[in-house]
Design a protein around this motif. Structure first.
Motif, PDB file in Angstrom:
ATOM      1  N   UNK A  46       0.855  -1.191   0.000  1.00  0.00           N
ATOM      2  CA  UNK A  46       0.000   0.000   0.000  1.00  0.00           C
ATOM      3  C   UNK A  46       0.893   1.245   0.000  1.00  0.00           C
ATOM      4  N   UNK A  47       0.618   2.226  -0.868  1.00  0.00           N
ATOM      5  CA  UNK A  47       1.489   3.400  -0.869  1.00  0.00           C
ATOM      6  C   UNK A  47       1.376   4.206   0.432  1.00  0.00           C
ATOM      7  N   UNK A  48       2.491   4.720   0.896  1.00  0.00           N
ATOM      8  CA  UNK A  48       2.506   5.575   2.084  1.00  0.00           C
ATOM      9  C   UNK A  48       3.601   6.623   1.909  1.00  0.00           C
ATOM     10  N   UNK A  49       3.397   7.796   2.460  1.00  0.00           N
ATOM     11  CA  UNK A  49       4.440   8.823   2.350  1.00  0.00           C
ATOM     12  C   UNK A  49       5.349   8.835   3.583  1.00  0.00           C
ATOM     13  N   UNK A  50       5.128   7.899   4.491  1.00  0.00           N
ATOM     14  CA  UNK A  50       6.036   7.798   5.656  1.00  0.00           C
ATOM     15  C   UNK A  50       7.311   7.058   5.223  1.00  0.00           C
ATOM     16  N   UNK A  51       8.384   7.244   5.967  1.00  0.00           N
ATOM     17  CA  UNK A  51       9.674   6.667   5.562  1.00  0.00           C
ATOM     18  C   UNK A  51       9.638   5.138   5.645  1.00  0.00           C
ATOM     19  N   UNK A  52      10.431   4.502   4.757  1.00  0.00           N
ATOM     20  CA  UNK A  52      10.416   3.040   4.683  1.00  0.00           C
ATOM     21  C   UNK A  52      10.885   2.410   5.999  1.00  0.00           C
TER      22      UNK A  52
ATOM     23  N   UNK B 143       3.766   9.043  12.485  1.00  0.00           N
ATOM     24  CA  UNK B 143       2.533   8.272  12.271  1.00  0.00           C
ATOM     25  C   UNK B 143       1.501   8.673  13.334  1.00  0.00           C
ATOM     26  N   UNK B 144       0.847   9.816  13.092  1.00  0.00           N
ATOM     27  CA  UNK B 144      -0.086  10.347  14.099  1.00  0.00           C
ATOM     28  C   UNK B 144      -1.339   9.486  14.225  1.00  0.00           C
ATOM     29  N   UNK B 145      -1.721   8.810  13.138  1.00  0.00           N
ATOM     30  CA  UNK B 145      -2.948   7.992  13.182  1.00  0.00           C
ATOM     31  C   UNK B 145      -2.771   6.807  14.125  1.00  0.00           C
ATOM     32  N   UNK B 146      -1.655   6.080  13.984  1.00  0.00           N
ATOM     33  CA  UNK B 146      -1.413   4.956  14.906  1.00  0.00           C
ATOM     34  C   UNK B 146      -1.262   5.487  16.327  1.00  0.00           C
ATOM     35  N   UNK B 147      -0.568   6.629  16.477  1.00  0.00           N
ATOM     36  CA  UNK B 147      -0.339   7.198  17.806  1.00  0.00           C
ATOM     37  C   UNK B 147      -1.664   7.520  18.485  1.00  0.00           C
ATOM     38  N   UNK B 148      -2.614   8.071  17.727  1.00  0.00           N
ATOM     39  CA  UNK B 148      -3.861   8.480  18.379  1.00  0.00           C
ATOM     40  C   UNK B 148      -4.701   7.260  18.779  1.00  0.00           C
ATOM     41  N   UNK B 149      -4.650   6.186  17.974  1.00  0.00           N
ATOM     42  CA  UNK B 149      -5.335   4.944  18.383  1.00  0.00           C
ATOM     43  C   UNK B 149      -4.684   4.395  19.661  1.00  0.00           C
TER      44      UNK B 149
ATOM     45  N   UNK C  13      -1.453  -2.689   7.476  1.00  0.00           N
ATOM     46  CA  UNK C  13      -1.716  -2.765   6.036  1.00  0.00           C
ATOM     47  C   UNK C  13      -1.758  -1.364   5.416  1.00  0.00           C
ATOM     48  N   UNK C  14      -2.271  -0.396   6.145  1.00  0.00           N
ATOM     49  CA  UNK C  14      -2.299   0.980   5.629  1.00  0.00           C
ATOM     50  C   UNK C  14      -0.875   1.515   5.470  1.00  0.00           C
TER      51      UNK C  14
END
Ligand code: FE2
Length: 179
Positions: free
Chosen positions: A19-25, A146-152, A87-88
């Motif tokens: 899945x494409x992501x703009x976060x670092x590999x 990765x603010x989305x994972x952090x907030x979960x 997966x995201x």
């Protein structure tokens, strides 16, 4: 290509699932490893919580049985969002019970009989260790944006600390066997 050529098949499989992501590999790899570890621990803790829910005994049966059911539901609800975060981020997640067994850090309890208070204390320690792993994963998410994972994780840490609180209080003040 031979069917046993795992590196080629694995490589192909990985790119098809990227899945494409703009976060670092490097960042997503480290976060995925942490989240997969948490998902494995959530499965292990879910099953242990249900194990104790099913095998609870003694005069506090109703209270403890219902408390652990509530905890089990809460822990189970983390698993799908954890795996989907992975997966995201373009990484792969849990595939089997065997995979969970390899990644889990929370230990199973296969004893034929566990006294009620020992059940609560065992789960209290597991939940404490679980919130420590969640905090470590949160730090990794923070470091890599990765603010989305952090907030979960923030919500799950609060829930885990609530479970620890209830398990701690429920196991105080009874006699050593919980009866
Ligand atoms: Fe039940």
């Amino acid at each position: 290509m031979s069917k046993t050529d795992k590196s080629s098949n694995g490589g192909q499989g990985r790119s098809a699932l990227a899945t494409p992501t703009d976060l670092s590999e490097n960042g997503v790899k480290a976060i995925a490893a942490a989240l997969n570890g948490l998902a494995a621990d959530a499965f292990a803790l879910y099953l242990k919580t249900k194990n104790f829910h099913w095998h609870m005994s003694g005069p506090h049966f109703r209270d403890y049985h219902l408390l652990l059911d509530e905890h089990g539901d809460q822990i189970y609800a983390m698993i799908d969002p954890l795996a989907e975060r992975v997966r995201k981020l373009g990484q792969t997640t849990l595939r089997s019970i065997g995979h969970i067994a390899k990644l889990q850090s929370i230990k199973d309890n296969d004893e034929a009989f566990v006294a009620p208070l020992d059940m609560l204390r065992d789960l209290e320690q597991d939940n404490r260790a679980f919130s420590a792993s969640q905090r470590k994963a949160h730090e990794l998410c923070d470091d890599n944006g990765d603010v989305a994972s952090a907030s979960l994780l923030e919500v799950w840490i609060d829930e885990t600390e609530r479970r620890t609180w209830f398990l701690f209080e429920a196991s105080r003040g009874a006699d050593p066997t919980g009866h």
